[in-house]
Design a protein around this motif. Sequence first.
Motif, mmCIF file in Angstrom:
data_model
loop_
_atom_site.group_PDB
_atom_site.id
_atom_site.type_symbol
_atom_site.label_atom_id
_atom_site.label_comp_id
_atom_site.label_asym_id
_atom_site.label_seq_id
_atom_site.Cartn_x
_atom_site.Cartn_y
_atom_site.Cartn_z
ATOM 1 N N GLU A 21 0.852 -1.180 0.000
ATOM 2 C CA GLU A 21 0.000 0.000 0.000
ATOM 3 C C GLU A 21 0.888 1.230 0.000
ATOM 4 O OE1 GLU A 21 -2.429 -0.238 3.463
ATOM 5 O OE2 GLU A 21 -3.719 -1.788 2.639
ATOM 6 N N ILE A 22 0.658 2.107 -0.961
ATOM 7 C CA ILE A 22 1.424 3.342 -1.044
ATOM 8 C C ILE A 22 0.445 4.500 -1.104
ATOM 9 C CG2 ILE A 22 3.334 2.199 -2.230
ATOM 10 C CD1 ILE A 22 2.361 3.509 -4.813
ATOM 11 N N GLY A 23 0.953 5.723 -1.027
ATOM 12 C CA GLY A 23 0.113 6.898 -1.195
ATOM 13 C C GLY A 23 -0.514 6.879 -2.576
ATOM 14 N N LYS A 24 -1.663 7.490 -2.714
ATOM 15 C CA LYS A 24 -2.434 7.397 -3.956
ATOM 16 C C LYS A 24 -1.641 7.899 -5.153
ATOM 17 C CE LYS A 24 -6.898 8.278 -5.955
ATOM 18 N NZ LYS A 24 -8.228 8.802 -5.750
ATOM 19 N N ILE A 25 -1.668 7.103 -6.224
ATOM 20 C CA ILE A 25 -1.047 7.478 -7.485
ATOM 21 C C ILE A 25 -2.091 7.360 -8.590
ATOM 22 C CG2 ILE A 25 1.283 6.815 -6.807
ATOM 23 C CD1 ILE A 25 0.930 4.248 -8.404
ATOM 24 N N ALA A 26 -1.825 7.981 -9.720
ATOM 25 C CA ALA A 26 -2.755 7.938 -10.852
ATOM 26 C C ALA A 26 -2.675 6.577 -11.518
ATOM 27 C CB ALA A 26 -2.415 9.036 -11.847
ATOM 28 N N GLY A 27 -3.804 6.050 -11.914
ATOM 29 C CA GLY A 27 -3.868 4.771 -12.609
ATOM 30 C C GLY A 27 -5.170 4.081 -12.293
ATOM 31 N N ASP A 28 -5.797 3.522 -13.299
ATOM 32 C CA ASP A 28 -7.051 2.818 -13.102
ATOM 33 C C ASP A 28 -6.784 1.423 -12.555
ATOM 34 O OD1 ASP A 28 -8.538 4.947 -14.082
ATOM 35 O OD2 ASP A 28 -8.362 4.255 -16.159
ATOM 36 N N VAL A 29 -7.787 0.874 -11.888
ATOM 37 C CA VAL A 29 -7.669 -0.472 -11.330
ATOM 38 C C VAL A 29 -7.517 -1.464 -12.476
ATOM 39 C CG1 VAL A 29 -8.874 -2.244 -10.010
ATOM 40 C CG2 VAL A 29 -8.992 0.137 -9.288
ATOM 41 N N GLY A 30 -6.529 -2.353 -12.355
ATOM 42 C CA GLY A 30 -6.289 -3.364 -13.372
ATOM 43 C C GLY A 30 -5.272 -2.972 -14.422
ATOM 44 N N THR A 31 -4.693 -1.776 -14.331
ATOM 45 C CA THR A 31 -3.690 -1.354 -15.303
ATOM 46 C C THR A 31 -2.294 -1.501 -14.718
ATOM 47 O OG1 THR A 31 -3.802 0.945 -14.568
ATOM 48 C CG2 THR A 31 -5.254 0.307 -16.380
ATOM 49 N N ILE A 32 -1.302 -1.454 -15.589
ATOM 50 C CA ILE A 32 0.098 -1.542 -15.181
ATOM 51 C C ILE A 32 0.672 -0.129 -15.139
ATOM 52 C CG2 ILE A 32 2.378 -2.404 -15.825
ATOM 53 C CD1 ILE A 32 0.580 -4.629 -14.950
ATOM 54 N N VAL A 33 1.307 0.224 -14.022
ATOM 55 C CA VAL A 33 1.986 1.514 -13.889
ATOM 56 C C VAL A 33 3.475 1.255 -13.696
ATOM 57 C CG1 VAL A 33 -0.002 2.730 -12.959
ATOM 58 C CG2 VAL A 33 1.563 1.607 -11.411
ATOM 59 N N GLN A 34 4.287 2.224 -14.111
ATOM 60 C CA GLN A 34 5.728 2.108 -13.943
ATOM 61 C C GLN A 34 6.190 3.123 -12.913
ATOM 62 O OE1 GLN A 34 7.067 2.052 -18.224
ATOM 63 N NE2 GLN A 34 8.600 0.727 -17.281
ATOM 64 N N LEU A 35 6.947 2.659 -11.936
ATOM 65 C CA LEU A 35 7.530 3.519 -10.918
ATOM 66 C C LEU A 35 8.995 3.727 -11.284
ATOM 67 C CD1 LEU A 35 5.932 1.663 -7.887
ATOM 68 C CD2 LEU A 35 5.098 3.711 -9.015
ATOM 69 N N GLY A 36 9.363 4.970 -11.537
ATOM 70 C CA GLY A 36 10.678 5.250 -12.109
ATOM 71 C C GLY A 36 11.775 5.577 -11.131
ATOM 72 N N GLU A 37 11.452 5.930 -9.897
ATOM 73 C CA GLU A 37 12.494 6.296 -8.941
ATOM 74 C C GLU A 37 13.013 5.052 -8.238
ATOM 75 O OE1 GLU A 37 12.682 10.155 -6.734
ATOM 76 O OE2 GLU A 37 10.517 9.952 -6.974
#
Length: 127
Positions: A21-37
């Motif tokens: 669980e992290i602080g809210k980020i943009a992205g719809d449920v069921g999609t893949i997001v990339q975390l760059g840091e």
Amino acid sequence: MFAVIKTGGRQYRVVADDVLEIGKIAGDVGTIVQLGEVLVVGGETPVLGTPTVAGASVAAEVLQHKRGPKVIAFKKRRRKNSRRKRGYRDELTVLRITEILTDNAKPTIGPRPKKAKVAAAPTEDAA
């Protein structure tokens, strides 16, 4: 292989298939997001970033958006009849780490298919 990522001012040590669980980020449920840091990519030969590892990212699937537990901030000044009660709930995003990417690679693993709900078998009434 593991990685240390930074998001929302916090750092997390993650491996594939971790749920966090992290602080809210943009992205719809069921999609893949990339975390760059990405601060560290570990394994047989760990790579430390200065401050981040160039070309590294972490792919994660968004499982849900929710709110955290209620936090109450209560202040009282004794003998002054002065009280203040405030509360809040953090907005959270639940992620499943799918893979750790290096060398500017793109995610290869897509979101997992949702499990179909099994309907209860109708029981025959003995009349």
